[in-house]
Design a protein around this motif. Sequence first.
Motif, PDB file in Angstrom:
ATOM      1  N   PHE A   1      46.624  37.567  39.202  1.00 19.09           N
ATOM      2  CA  PHE A   1      45.526  38.102  40.009  1.00 19.09           C
ATOM      3  C   PHE A   1      44.223  38.049  39.215  1.00 19.09           C
ATOM      4  CE2 PHE A   1      43.274  42.137  41.327  1.00 19.09           C
ATOM      5  CZ  PHE A   1      42.665  41.565  42.433  1.00 19.09           C
ATOM      6  N   THR A   2      44.280  38.521  37.965  1.00 19.68           N
ATOM      7  CA  THR A   2      43.085  38.475  37.127  1.00 19.68           C
ATOM      8  C   THR A   2      42.659  37.034  36.871  1.00 19.68           C
ATOM      9  OG1 THR A   2      43.637  40.573  36.100  1.00 19.68           O
ATOM     10  CG2 THR A   2      42.155  39.155  34.884  1.00 19.68           C
ATOM     11  N   GLU A   3      43.638  36.150  36.710  1.00 15.35           N
ATOM     12  CA  GLU A   3      43.303  34.738  36.496  1.00 15.35           C
ATOM     13  C   GLU A   3      42.516  34.179  37.674  1.00 15.35           C
ATOM     14  OE1 GLU A   3      44.364  32.807  33.815  1.00 15.35           O
ATOM     15  OE2 GLU A   3      44.650  30.746  34.518  1.00 15.35           O
ATOM     16  N   LYS A   4      42.975  34.524  38.877  1.00 13.33           N
ATOM     17  CA  LYS A   4      42.282  34.041  40.079  1.00 13.33           C
ATOM     18  C   LYS A   4      40.835  34.549  40.078  1.00 13.33           C
ATOM     19  CE  LYS A   4      41.624  32.860  44.497  1.00 13.33           C
ATOM     20  NZ  LYS A   4      40.981  31.568  44.738  1.00 13.33           N
ATOM     21  N   LEU A   5      40.650  35.808  39.703  1.00 19.66           N
ATOM     22  CA  LEU A   5      39.293  36.357  39.653  1.00 19.66           C
ATOM     23  C   LEU A   5      38.477  35.657  38.571  1.00 19.66           C
ATOM     24  CD1 LEU A   5      40.152  40.147  40.012  1.00 19.66           C
ATOM     25  CD2 LEU A   5      39.539  38.547  41.816  1.00 19.66           C
ATOM     26  N   LEU A   6      39.138  35.327  37.447  1.00 20.76           N
ATOM     27  CA  LEU A   6      38.436  34.618  36.367  1.00 20.76           C
ATOM     28  C   LEU A   6      37.962  33.244  36.833  1.00 20.76           C
ATOM     29  CD1 LEU A   6      40.532  35.260  33.113  1.00 20.76           C
ATOM     30  CD2 LEU A   6      38.155  35.895  33.512  1.00 20.76           C
ATOM     31  N   ILE A   7      38.807  32.560  37.587  1.00 20.02           N
ATOM     32  CA  ILE A   7      38.407  31.233  38.094  1.00 20.02           C
ATOM     33  C   ILE A   7      37.126  31.383  38.900  1.00 20.02           C
ATOM     34  CG2 ILE A   7      39.001  29.325  39.642  1.00 20.02           C
ATOM     35  CD1 ILE A   7      41.949  29.867  39.085  1.00 20.02           C
ATOM     36  N   GLU A   8      37.152  32.315  39.849  1.00 24.71           N
ATOM     37  CA  GLU A   8      36.000  32.462  40.741  1.00 24.71           C
ATOM     38  C   GLU A   8      34.769  32.917  39.967  1.00 24.71           C
ATOM     39  OE1 GLU A   8      36.280  31.217  43.562  1.00 24.71           O
ATOM     40  OE2 GLU A   8      38.466  31.068  43.596  1.00 24.71           O
ATOM     41  N   ALA A   9      34.950  33.885  39.065  1.00 26.52           N
ATOM     42  CA  ALA A   9      33.805  34.415  38.324  1.00 26.52           C
ATOM     43  C   ALA A   9      33.211  33.336  37.415  1.00 26.52           C
ATOM     44  CB  ALA A   9      34.219  35.636  37.517  1.00 26.52           C
ATOM     45  N   CYS A  10      34.052  32.612  36.689  1.00 32.42           N
ATOM     46  CA  CYS A  10      33.531  31.605  35.753  1.00 32.42           C
ATOM     47  C   CYS A  10      32.819  30.479  36.501  1.00 32.42           C
ATOM     48  CB  CYS A  10      34.660  31.042  34.883  1.00 32.42           C
ATOM     49  SG  CYS A  10      35.252  32.246  33.676  1.00 32.42           S
ATOM     50  N   LEU A  11      33.388  30.044  37.609  1.00 34.95           N
ATOM     51  CA  LEU A  11      32.723  28.967  38.354  1.00 34.95           C
ATOM     52  C   LEU A  11      31.392  29.464  38.913  1.00 34.95           C
ATOM     53  CD1 LEU A  11      35.722  27.145  40.091  1.00 34.95           C
ATOM     54  CD2 LEU A  11      34.540  26.567  37.974  1.00 34.95           C
ATOM     55  N   GLU A  12      31.347  30.735  39.303  1.00 35.69           N
ATOM     56  CA  GLU A  12      30.074  31.285  39.787  1.00 35.69           C
ATOM     57  C   GLU A  12      29.057  31.361  38.638  1.00 35.69           C
ATOM     58  OE1 GLU A  12      30.332  34.743  42.331  1.00 35.69           O
ATOM     59  OE2 GLU A  12      28.225  35.253  41.973  1.00 35.69           O
ATOM     60  N   LEU A  13      29.509  31.779  37.458  1.00 37.76           N
ATOM     61  CA  LEU A  13      28.612  31.839  36.293  1.00 37.76           C
ATOM     62  C   LEU A  13      28.025  30.460  35.997  1.00 37.76           C
ATOM     63  CD1 LEU A  13      30.661  34.130  33.845  1.00 37.76           C
ATOM     64  CD2 LEU A  13      28.535  34.723  35.026  1.00 37.76           C
ATOM     65  N   LEU A  14      28.871  29.441  36.126  1.00 41.08           N
ATOM     66  CA  LEU A  14      28.401  28.084  35.838  1.00 41.08           C
ATOM     67  C   LEU A  14      27.456  27.592  36.923  1.00 41.08           C
ATOM     68  CD1 LEU A  14      31.733  26.542  34.557  1.00 41.08           C
ATOM     69  CD2 LEU A  14      29.675  26.971  33.232  1.00 41.08           C
ATOM     70  N   ASP A  15      27.827  27.842  38.169  1.00 39.13           N
ATOM     71  CA  ASP A  15      26.971  27.391  39.270  1.00 39.13           C
ATOM     72  C   ASP A  15      25.594  28.033  39.190  1.00 39.13           C
ATOM     73  OD1 ASP A  15      28.639  25.569  40.449  1.00 39.13           O
ATOM     74  OD2 ASP A  15      29.606  27.026  41.768  1.00 39.13           O
ATOM     75  N   ARG A  16      25.531  29.251  38.695  1.00 39.27           N
ATOM     76  CA  ARG A  16      24.248  29.933  38.599  1.00 39.27           C
ATOM     77  C   ARG A  16      23.558  29.707  37.260  1.00 39.27           C
ATOM     78  NH1 ARG A  16      25.352  35.851  41.086  1.00 39.27           N
ATOM     79  NH2 ARG A  16      23.394  36.224  39.992  1.00 39.27           N
TER      80      ARG A  16
END
Lengths: 312, 727, 232
Positions: B238-253
């Motif tokens: 579950f945390t991994e899934k959140l990490l995927i989304e958070a990291c990709l958002e950090l990169l996109d921004r």
Amino acid sequence: MADVPLREGKTKRLLPTEVPGRINLYFKDEVSLQNGKSIFTIPGKGAACAQVSLQVFRFLAQRGVENHLVKESGDRLLLVDELEMLPIEVVVWNFACGSLPERLGFEPGAVFREPLVEFFLKDDSKDDPLVTVEHLEALGLLRREEVEALRSRALKINGFLRDYFDSHGIILGSVKLEFGKLGDHFVLGDEVSPDTCLMWEKEGGKPLGRMAALEGRREPEIYARVVSLMEEKPGKEAYVYVRPKQGIMDPQGQVTMRALRDLGFSEVEDVRVGRYIILRIREGSSRERLEEMCRRLLANPVIEDYEIRWDD
Amino acid sequence: MAELYEELGLTESEYKDIVRILGREPNKVELGMYSVMWSEHCSYKSSKTVLAQLPTRASYVLQGPGENAGVIDIGGGLAVAFKMESHNHPSAVEPYQGAATGVGGIVRDIFTMGARPIACLDPLRFGNPEKRRTRYLLSGVVAGIAGYGNCIGVPTVGGDLYFEDCYDENPLVNVMCIGILPKERLIRGVAKGAGNAVVLIGNRTGRDGIGGASILASQEFDERSEEKRPSVQVGDPFTEKLLIEACLELLDRGLILGLQDLGAAGLSCACSETAARGGVGMRIHLERVPLREDMEPFEIVISESQERMLAVAEPDKVEEVIGVCKKWGLNAVVIGEVIEGDRFEVYWYGEKVADVPPSTLASGPVYDRPAERPAYLDMLARADLTSLQHPRDMGEVLVRLLTSPNLCSRRWVYEQYDHMVQLNTVVLPGSDAAVLRIKGTSKAIAVSCDGNSRYVYLDPYLGTQIAVAEAARNVVASGAVPMALTNCLNFGSPERPDIFYQFKEAVRGLADAARFFEIPVVSGNVSFYNESFGTAVYPTPIIGMVGLIGNLSHRRSLAFPGEGLGVVLLGETKEEIGGSEYLKVIHGRVAGSPPTLDLEKEKAVQAVCIEGIRRGWILSAHDLSEGGLAVALVECCCAGEVGAEVMQDESLHPVYWLFAESQSRILVTAKLEDLEELRELAASRGVSFRLLGKTGGDRLVIEGLAEFSVAELSRLREEAFLKLVEG
Amino acid sequence: MRFGVVVFPGSNCEADCYYVLRDVLGAEVDYVWHGESDIDRYDCLVLPGGFSYGDYLRPGAIARFSPVMESLKGFAEKGKFIIGICNGFQVLLEAGLLPGAMLWNESLHFVCRYVHLRLENDRTPWTHLGSEGQVLRIPIAHQQGNYYADEKTLRALEDSGRIILRYCEPSGEVTRRANPNGSVGNIAGICDEDFNVFGLMPHPERASEEVLGSTDGLLIWRSIMEHARGNG
């Protein structure tokens, strides 16, 4: 040697250490109101402020806010980096409280769209006057861009602190911050405590620390309460057993039973697999609240029963 | 310290090196960091020099080995990141969590590059399926892969599964992940800019996994392995899934400058590697690391707690970084800053507890291990296979092979994996390669994992070349052009000259084949010490091949796509049964030489297949591998739910015709009117073309040798696996 | 018709639903963060599949307390539409918007495969483009899809035509063998009393393009879109 202070203020002593560039902050029990015109003692106040400052500085460091804390070095002692302090206090207000209503005529409790930032010159002889950017520039203390940087840093710190105190059941009205130079950059120094913040308890709205003292209260509890609200002490364990209701098909139980029998445990007649939940509960809860936790979340009443074990 | 360094797995000369580097004795924290970073698992100290011969470049390679994953450009502004890794030792100790955290680790490697993970594949090797332990490991590993992969929403689209006694105690759990990214989002695990903040994101740190991957993977198994159980990490998908989304958002921004996952050796590795890659230093404060339990500095720097990432951000972006993480419910704390110079300073409540040059942690020692050709090689190669008594009834042989552990259905495995999420899987598991379309384009990528360890055992050089050739052939049979490969090299102890010989020969085979086919090796992993009680597993290099399909309509599966089509065998069948499934299942022997491989012929067969597909003549294609032609026919019929009637090759003994595992062969179907053109195409490349018969009906008829209903064959293959797992 | 695809932490089919609605069907669609409670601008909310909150505790148990779920009751009462797919169905059950509960699959394994579904009621906003008895081929992917409801609830569902889909053989026959998870009465999908809320374990978004192997899921999407246009 080590107990001869380098400097002594109204509420703290600065003690030398053997490490160059490091000093100990000793938190006194004195409370100073009206810029030192009223000074009195509240036992335990110093220790409480040291404890809260320690927690706050650690938290701020994790949020990327550089500050002078090194570590706790005694009961009411913090080991810190020695800073070249700016003679300025930066105060951030989240709503009208303390001296604000009187000074500027705000309705007490009025919430600002954006928190207000004020700069005060630290000078008791002049009653710590409010100063403007132009004053600071003219006094040769800070350049305009440095003032702006401090302002945005103070706002950011206030934002972090508001959330942090809120998560511990404390409402933050205002915070006073002091900065100093470490090498070539500014670092948060001094203390951040119930003596430099105006705060209230969320539940019941009672004033805490300095705010309570301003209202004339003098009992140790006004500072001690902040420490206990901030404390992350372990509560008491409660045990919840959740199991499939009688008569509900339980695939996990069935498969487990077959496996046990395959292993030669032929005496096994039935297996039902449930969940065993251990909760750690802070003081002040009740069996009724535990029941509610079970009904609302821990068990699904359509298919599961629960049982609570708790010594209340 | 003297006793401690031995306990931590460092040799005396390594310890002396550390003293020389530091100009003093290391303290406990520093020693802990060196021990994990200089372990075989993290430092590649035995393999580095051998791996240097691998071809790693091509015009489209954006990132080769040395980063978290390899990245290739597939045009249109898009890139594909991929890598394979092993989680053998943790899985042997605790199969569910071992496999689950293996998936977690490789998936983090992919999104660390800025790619969204789009698929996983899992090559698995287990011991004798008759054993209870094998069934326990198999069901645990499959459930672990499913539990983790399904939860994070990354489809598990393929892999393979073989059983050999040599894996009884030491199963192999390799995991490959593929991600896709817009080229401009590519980011590296690099720290830069003194004064920038170092942010730790994700789960709190606990004592779990202390020395797990690095220590476990650098020692062989013995009776004490059970005791190591507490050091296996527990996964939190579950945390991994959140990490995927958070990291990709950090990169996109555009909020972060560098990103690195915390895997083996935890903070020690993430900090020193990012600093070393960026040519900078780092200062961290351990008291800021959120902990799950009381821990000392030594433990915090080497803890392998899962689902943690390290990001480097400019100070004025930190607030936003923390905000994005908070939105996703993740912890994010600034634990330190980038500094100048080759220094990694670690503080604990203001006290400096370590101060070492990060480049020396990240580079580690290099060994040139002795290698010696093992005696068994010549002995087994000399085995006389010409005088074998072959059974008469080919139908019975076919059934025995189809229902044998290595050839029966894998449905039980892949149906436990969500292989469809993300809506890209256009060729489902069970075919030669998984095919994933790329939304918004007409392209697709094909991915396959291969490695017949029995061949490699019998001939490490040739066996590994075959693995490369077959992986490429599988991708080609799916309609794709092979672009690049990753690998996971699973071997015994490098300290044994016979094992190291296998390793060197295998890598030489990999290098030569990759160079010949012009397929760069862009990432990979070496797993040594796969031994138990002094016996090594078969040398098992696994190849993960990625190919590109330019036009989605060119994708092919192995299923016979309809009735009345010509069934054609491209490539020659030879009298080769060394190392075959036939020899193992029917005669109980692992001997002889693996099938021969002529790289030129291999290239020609693949070229004909690709061209035939592009022209629209070839409608289905299936690489011939274990079990030979007969098993391939069964697989094509079962997948297409259609029968076929094929002729014998009178010039060969039926055993060779049906069960030889000769390389460079592809079984294809084409419309009758296209056969002539396909024949000419094959002839133009000197590729043998043999029309075997036609599809149709509901029976597979191999003229004069065997005849079955397709439904019956399906049932046999499915039931065999269920029997195998359920005992 | 404007769709909102709800995103819980741990959802993993939200992008798939969004893609099918926007790129395959050309519908208007937004993501709706679980923390939002203002959902008035949508006509149909999709609770997608995945593992909201990791499926920790029980699938759907934690997600049901999201702010968006609090708004959902009023949303349905206004006659708007809610479809819960797989984990979304589990959330709807936990929230009490649909009756019953999910048990572990009989096999205890996660199962991902195509199944055949018999359409049991073609007079709903979700299925009016189909016909009763029609067989749909749509994938499932779950570990806890073994639907359970007590006798009384089952009878009520049955009597009011609220069982929408049942697992069946390719021929349409509802058999034990065709049941992939042990669900009572082979139930794969049900509606609330007003047929505004639809929960199903199969993934219609995975069967909405020829290239993926089936377009049978389009029946559901197209039905609800047509219904909103005033047809059916």
